[in-house]
Design an enzyme around this catalytic site. Structure first.
Site, PDB file in Angstrom:
ATOM      1  N   ASP A  92       0.843  -1.188   0.000  1.00  0.00           N
ATOM      2  CA  ASP A  92       0.000   0.000   0.000  1.00  0.00           C
ATOM      3  C   ASP A  92       0.880   1.240   0.000  1.00  0.00           C
ATOM      4  O   ASP A  92       2.043   1.199   0.421  1.00  0.00           O
ATOM      5  CB  ASP A  92      -0.954   0.009   1.187  1.00  0.00           C
ATOM      6  CG  ASP A  92      -0.249   0.266   2.514  1.00  0.00           C
ATOM      7  OD1 ASP A  92       0.696  -0.484   2.832  1.00  0.00           O
ATOM      8  OD2 ASP A  92      -0.628   1.216   3.236  1.00  0.00           O
ATOM      9  N   GLU A 156      -0.098  -0.558   5.733  1.00  0.00           N
ATOM     10  CA  GLU A 156       0.888   0.024   6.649  1.00  0.00           C
ATOM     11  C   GLU A 156       0.765   1.535   6.737  1.00  0.00           C
ATOM     12  O   GLU A 156       0.862   2.124   7.811  1.00  0.00           O
ATOM     13  CB  GLU A 156       2.300  -0.375   6.203  1.00  0.00           C
ATOM     14  CG  GLU A 156       3.398  -0.049   7.220  1.00  0.00           C
ATOM     15  CD  GLU A 156       3.915   1.368   7.129  1.00  0.00           C
ATOM     16  OE1 GLU A 156       4.515   1.839   8.104  1.00  0.00           O
ATOM     17  OE2 GLU A 156       3.726   2.019   6.082  1.00  0.00           O
TER      18      GLU A 156
END
Length: 451
Positions: A92, A156
């Site tokens: 991500d 994250e």
């Protein structure tokens, strides 16, 4: 880089690495599904599954974590009785901010001036490619001498804790003798660095209300309490005159004893405008690695264009507080909430909502894994000695892994050196750093297997 078979193999794989990073960067995998399609993150996860399968990974799984995102897991068996190493990265990315401000499109990997530009190129899709390169180099030169687990997180950057909660519920899944977190970076390009500490983080949304509705500023301004003004006043209370963070009850005088950060170099790395002062006190390293730091991330209020002459009834802000090792993030959150409530002016109504939290982390740099990494870095970066630095950012999973596996050795390396401008416009990765660090990781796995 001195010639050796592993280094030669990695060098030969760099064109493939660029092609793969191009594919991976093309996914707008921001784990904020109010702004970006969930399908983009799911497609990035599927790409990683395919890449791991092609390398012979077993037990491949797309883990549906409690925060509604997906992490990718795989296991590559090693020799009988070998140690187990967990390799971590995340797919991500941060939002690109303003697409128009990028020199080239954020989700198109573009080579310019010897660097590869694109969102996630360094943080942390480049970390995924680094792990793949290291494993491919070992497979081409005698095989992978350890059991390898790979976990690639899907949220994250959001700090929503999905993978941490999943790991706690499945404690056997990520168990390992050593963990390589590929989400940090060298102190500068060409200087091999492991990150030995991380600041933790808490994020609060603070809302201020003063009126039942907006009022005409000519008719009521001067006596009617302005919610936006109250918010500005309380936010200002979080900083001293020199810009130091001042949260009531939070210690802010710790010192950093390791690698120091030259102030002029920091100004250059941070692109501070001429004549603008740095904030805080102590050394630069003290300020960014050893002390708390508050940042106002955003304010909800009327934009300048289209604003009306009104006294605002409500306003809110998102606040980040970085918490250094030695302090507890949960306690810091309580102190921040109490500070905001104590300093709100005019009896305005204030409420806070915690959005995310992660504890700070400090590694044991005396462990055998660090010696193995130091030897590997010396080969990948000839003539350079491995350095230890802090990092102001947060990787909450580190603490979860340290708690679940207290005997595991945790190392942090990666591609996010200052020129990478992670989280900013025109993020980029140095292909030379990708190559060197891939060599270092491969040699580390070999060294650690024999330690």
């Amino acid at each position: 880089m001195s010639s050796n078979p592993v280094a030669e193999t990695v060098a030969s794989l760099m064109p493939r690495a660029k092609a793969e990073l191009t594919e991976l960067v093309a996914f707008s995998s921001v784990a904020d599904f109010d702004q970006f399609p969930r399908s983009e993150s799911e497609a990035a996860a599927a790409w990683i599954v395919d890449a791991l399968r092609a390398e012979g990974f077993q037990d491949l799984a797309v883990l549906d974590t409690p925060d509604g995102t997906q992490s990718v897991y795989g296991h590559l068996p090693g020799p009988e009785g070998a140690k187990t190493v967990l390799l971590y990265a995340h797919y991500d990315v941060q939002p690109p901010l303003d697409d128009a401000a990028w020199t080239t499109p954020p989700f198109e990997l573009t080579e310019r001036d010897g660097r590869w530009y694109g969102r996630g190129s360094a943080d942390c899709k480049g970390g995924v490619i680094m792990h793949l390169l290291a494993l491919r180099a070992l497979k081409a030169n005698g095989g992978v001498p350890v059991h390898v687990k790979v976990i690639v997180e899907g949220s994250e950057e959001q700090g929503t804790g999905g993978l941490e909660r999943y790991a706690e519920a499945h404690p056997e899944l990520l168990a390992a003798d050593a963990v390589v977190i590929g989400d940090a970076g060298n102190f500068r390009v060409g200087l091999p660095t492991v990150t030995s500490t991380l600041r933790g983080m808490t994020m609060l949304r603070v809302s201020v209300d003063t009126l039942a509705g907006n009022l005409h500023s000519g008719q009521f301004g001067g006596a009617a309490p302005d919610a936006l003004g109250a918010l500005i006043r309380v936010l200002d209370s979080l900083r001293a005159e020199d810009g130091s963070t001042t949260v009531d009850g939070l210690t802010d005088d710790a010192r950093w004893d390791g690698l120091q950060y030259d102030e002029q170099q920091f100004r250059q790395d941070a692109k501070v405008l001429d004549g603008v002062e740095l904030i805080g006190s102590g050394t630069v390293a003290d300020r960014i690695w050893a002390r708390p730091a508050v940042t106002v991330l955003g304010i909800d209020c009327p934009p300048v264009v289209g604003a009306t002459p009104s006294v605002q009834a409500s306003a809110r802000a998102l606040i980040s507080l970085r918490v250094p090792p030695g302090q507890d993030a949960a306690e810091a959150t309580k102190l921040l909430q109490a500070h905001l409530e104590a300093h709100i002016p005019w009896g305005a109504r204030v409420s806070t909502e915690q959005i995310g939290q992660g504890q700070p982390f400090s590694a044991d740099t005396t462990s055998p894994a660090y010696a193995a990494m130091s030897d590997a870095m010396a080969v990948a970066y000839p003539g350079q000695e491995m350095q230890y630095a802090g990092q102001g950012g947060s990787i909450p999973l580190c603490n979860t892994l340290a708690a679940l596996y207290p005997n595991a050795e945790i190392l942090l390396i990666g591609l996010s050196e200052p020129e990478a401008q992670i989280h900013a416009v025109d993020e980029s990765v140095s292909p030379e750093e990708l190559e060197r660090l891939s060599v270092a990781e491969a040699l580390f796995l070999r060294n650690y297997a024999g330690s």
